[in-house]
Motif scaffolding. Sequence first.
Motif, PDB file in Angstrom:
ATOM      1  N   THR A  73       0.850  -1.193   0.000  1.00 15.07           N
ATOM      2  CA  THR A  73       0.000   0.000   0.000  1.00 15.07           C
ATOM      3  C   THR A  73       0.885   1.241   0.000  1.00 15.07           C
ATOM      4  OG1 THR A  73      -0.088   0.204   2.415  1.00 15.07           O
ATOM      5  CG2 THR A  73      -1.759  -1.192   1.382  1.00 15.07           C
ATOM      6  N   TYR A  89      -1.886   0.493  -4.423  1.00 14.91           N
ATOM      7  CA  TYR A  89      -2.432  -0.638  -3.675  1.00 14.91           C
ATOM      8  C   TYR A  89      -2.348  -1.874  -4.561  1.00 14.91           C
ATOM      9  CZ  TYR A  89      -4.611   2.307  -0.064  1.00 14.91           C
ATOM     10  OH  TYR A  89      -4.844   3.169   0.974  1.00 14.91           O
ATOM     11  N   GLN A 145      -6.713  -0.003  -6.597  1.00 12.59           N
ATOM     12  CA  GLN A 145      -5.701  -1.057  -6.639  1.00 12.59           C
ATOM     13  C   GLN A 145      -5.451  -1.544  -8.068  1.00 12.59           C
ATOM     14  OE1 GLN A 145      -6.706  -5.116  -5.256  1.00 12.59           O
ATOM     15  NE2 GLN A 145      -8.744  -4.286  -4.787  1.00 12.59           N
TER      16      GLN A 145
END
Length: 200
Positions: A73, A89, A145
Amino acid sequence: MNLSWDNDLLTGTDRGYTNGVRFSYLTDTADENDGKSARFARILRDELRFLPGIGTADSKQAVSLSLRQFMVTPEDITVEGPQFDDIPYAGHLSLSGTLWSWNADTITGFGAHIGVIGPESGAESVQKWVHKATGSDKPQGWGNQLGTDVVGGIQAAHGRKLLQAGQGGNIEQRLSVIGSGLRWYLLSHRFAGLVQGFRQ
């Protein structure tokens, strides 16, 4: 059965590598007379006997299986939008298996790995659950992400004892050399979708 877990909870920061967990299992050796895990090792040994170092008369064989998940992260997990000046992410979930063959002087392993990067890795739900349970900041940016990618690979490793000093039952010293190679393959969901479009 073995469980290993590492987390940056003790350091108080979520920069870079954030969390990793691995479940591992090692079967009985192939020469055991009973047990399903010994039978599994025996089948793999017999099927892969053509590989160098597998199934020699003076060696033992066993299979290791591992299920692994890890995540990374950015430093500030309270930001909801993309952070282009930091790492993204990302979550990774994989399953691997390796057939090991060893004797008093050498060890050889051949393995295969299959995994997924992206939402299907379950990294988002795991981190949110852990942070809720520990009272840590809720990660806000998992909507950004990395997308889904399927990864796989094959691995070979070999180690050889070069020198041993000392007596059995006392302190011994060993000098060994170990080498390994890993070949990864990446199948992007975007590429797969493009191929499917051409087929239609």
